[in-house]
Design a protein around this motif. Structure first.
Motif, PDB file in Angstrom:
ATOM      1  N   VAL A   1       0.817  -1.212   0.000  1.00  0.00           N
ATOM      2  CA  VAL A   1       0.000   0.000   0.000  1.00  0.00           C
ATOM      3  C   VAL A   1       0.848   1.258   0.000  1.00  0.00           C
ATOM      4  O   VAL A   1       1.850   1.357   0.697  1.00  0.00           O
ATOM      5  CB  VAL A   1      -0.925   0.022   1.240  1.00  0.00           C
ATOM      6  N   GLU A   2       0.444   2.210  -0.831  1.00  0.00           N
ATOM      7  CA  GLU A   2       0.933   3.578  -0.729  1.00  0.00           C
ATOM      8  C   GLU A   2      -0.300   4.455  -0.641  1.00  0.00           C
ATOM      9  O   GLU A   2      -1.198   4.340  -1.462  1.00  0.00           O
ATOM     10  CB  GLU A   2       1.725   3.971  -1.975  1.00  0.00           C
ATOM     11  N   LEU A   3      -0.339   5.323   0.356  1.00  0.00           N
ATOM     12  CA  LEU A   3      -1.529   6.148   0.528  1.00  0.00           C
ATOM     13  C   LEU A   3      -1.670   7.104  -0.648  1.00  0.00           C
ATOM     14  O   LEU A   3      -0.680   7.500  -1.250  1.00  0.00           O
ATOM     15  CB  LEU A   3      -1.425   6.932   1.840  1.00  0.00           C
ATOM     16  N   PRO A   4      -2.910   7.481  -0.985  1.00  0.00           N
ATOM     17  CA  PRO A   4      -3.111   8.412  -2.101  1.00  0.00           C
ATOM     18  C   PRO A   4      -2.344   9.706  -1.858  1.00  0.00           C
ATOM     19  O   PRO A   4      -2.230  10.151  -0.714  1.00  0.00           O
ATOM     20  CB  PRO A   4      -4.623   8.668  -2.089  1.00  0.00           C
ATOM     21  N   ASP A   5      -1.853  10.267  -2.938  1.00  0.00           N
ATOM     22  CA  ASP A   5      -0.989  11.439  -2.810  1.00  0.00           C
ATOM     23  C   ASP A   5      -1.809  12.708  -3.009  1.00  0.00           C
ATOM     24  O   ASP A   5      -1.553  13.500  -3.901  1.00  0.00           O
ATOM     25  CB  ASP A   5       0.125  11.345  -3.865  1.00  0.00           C
TER      26      ASP A   5
END
Lengths: 191, 198
Positions: A124-128
């Motif tokens: 997961v990468e949080l929304p930017d």
């Protein structure tokens, strides 16, 4: 001592009595749920956190029965023992992780769970969008699960994440506070 | 050698682009495309998609090797099973020097301005210059001659690494398939892979 026993029980149950599923299945399913919630609530992350907590609460209320059925463990004598059981049996048998219990408050009613790994947040990468990094607690379902599970065994707690590696923090930590033991109370208007 | 790396989605839509230079032979990893080339690069890569379409059904490999060239720029391609294309354009020149400077003295009006149009192999002046400055050996051939087996192998390793980190990136639940990849983590991983292999 209680910790060592809990670790042994957790290990034993994990090995013998738990059905395993593919880790990606869990990760992707949970990730999709969170992403869909973010979508549905139009990136209102405060509300998403709330919904995740609610979902977790409903899971926790059921999961606690499963926990006792599988682990066969007894009533915990005090909150410290409860903390060890959560970390070394609960998280172990359901997620195969053992978050570290530390940072007890002097009155023994607050502790911190440090997650060295978190299967829910793989990939997961949080929304930017400049907001998610400050507002979204991606794994917030866990706080709800603890709250629901402990409420069913007469412990009212409050749990919240204080840091998350997804936000760029060093560690993923959850603070758990015991509010009170609920002793056989009558429902509010049952006079 | 300067590189222009691009990911093209299954509907021929661009998803990601990045310029970087070679890190072999003491290169500093900075792309030195002439300004005209920088504008042309996306078109060159886009044009090569036709070639990709031609070879994609006859070649069982994911790494399609060099598929196209424009002037002295070469285009390599890696095709994922879902028809996402990784395209790498390489413009050979010795590390840490600008390619436009070298050709300027020879023929300032040549089009494309940074190289001859006719050959797919680098011009001999580039080769001699490279061997004079960089010395012989395997490493020398990667930044100067994209046709060499070593360079092809390096590009293959680069693509394989990119494939791996790309898969991780699209497993992110917040990343929509066939949408622009804006993740800074992915970008830095691509740069790392470029540094490691190219």
């Amino acid at each position: 001592m209680a910790a060592a026993k809990a670790a042994r029980v957790g290990e034993e149950v994990w090995k013998t009595r738990i059905d395993k599923v593919n880790a990606e299945l869990v990760t992707l399913t949970y990730g999709t749920v969170v992403a869909q919630l973010c979508n549905d609530y139009d990136s209102n992350y405060v509300e998403v956190n709330k919904q995740l907590d609610k979902m977790g609460y409903n899971i926790g209320m059921r999961l606690i029965e499963d926990y006792f059925a599988k682990s066969g463990s007894q009533r915990c004598a005090n909150f410290k023992e409860t903390a060890e059981a959560i970390s070394k049996i609960g998280f172990k048998i359901f997620l195969n992780i053992t978050p570290v219990v530390s940072n007890w408050s002097p009155d023994g009613k607050q502790f911190t769970l440090t997650f060295e790994e978190n299967p829910l947040a793989d990939f997961v990468e949080l929304p930017d969008d400049g907001k998610a990094q400050d507002e979204l607690w991606f794994s917030n379902i866990l706080t709800g699960i603890l709250r629901g599970a402990l409420e069913m065994v007469q412990m009212q707690i409050e749990a919240h994440f204080t840091s998350d590696v997804l936000r760029g923090d060093e560690t993923t930590e959850m603070r758990v506070t015991l509010l009170r033991y609920m002793d056989d109370e009558l429902p509010p208007d049952d006079e | 050698m300067s590189y222009y790396f691009c990911i093209i989605g299954s509907r021929d839509n661009p998803l990601f682009e990045l310029e970087f230079g070679t890190s072999k032979q003491g290169g500093d990893g900075i792309a030195r495309f002439p300004p005209e080339a920088r504008q042309l690069n996306p078109f060159v890569l886009h044009a090569s998609l036709d070639v990709v379409e031609e070879v994609q059904w006859i070649n069982p490999q994911m790494y399609l090797k060099r598929i196209d060239h424009f002037g002295s720029s070469q285009v390599s391609c890696f095709l994922t099973p879902t028809s996402t294309k990784f395209l790498l354009l390489h413009l050979p020149h010795p590390p840490n020097t600008s390619p436009s400077l070298q050709n300027h003295g020879q023929n300032p009006h040549m089009f494309p301005p940074y190289a001859s149009y006719t050959t797919s192999a680098p011009s001999s002046s580039l080769l001699t210059r490279a061997s004079a400055t960089g010395g012989a050996g395997n490493a020398a051939t990667i930044p100067t001659n994209p046709a060499s087996p070593q360079a092809e192998e390096a590009v293959r390793l680069f693509f394989t690494e990119i494939f791996e980190v790309w898969v991780k990136s699209i497993m992110n639940p917040f990343q929509s398939i066939n949408k622009t990849l804006s993740s800074p983590v992915f970008k830095s991983r691509v740069l790392t892979a470029g540094k490691k292999f190219l």
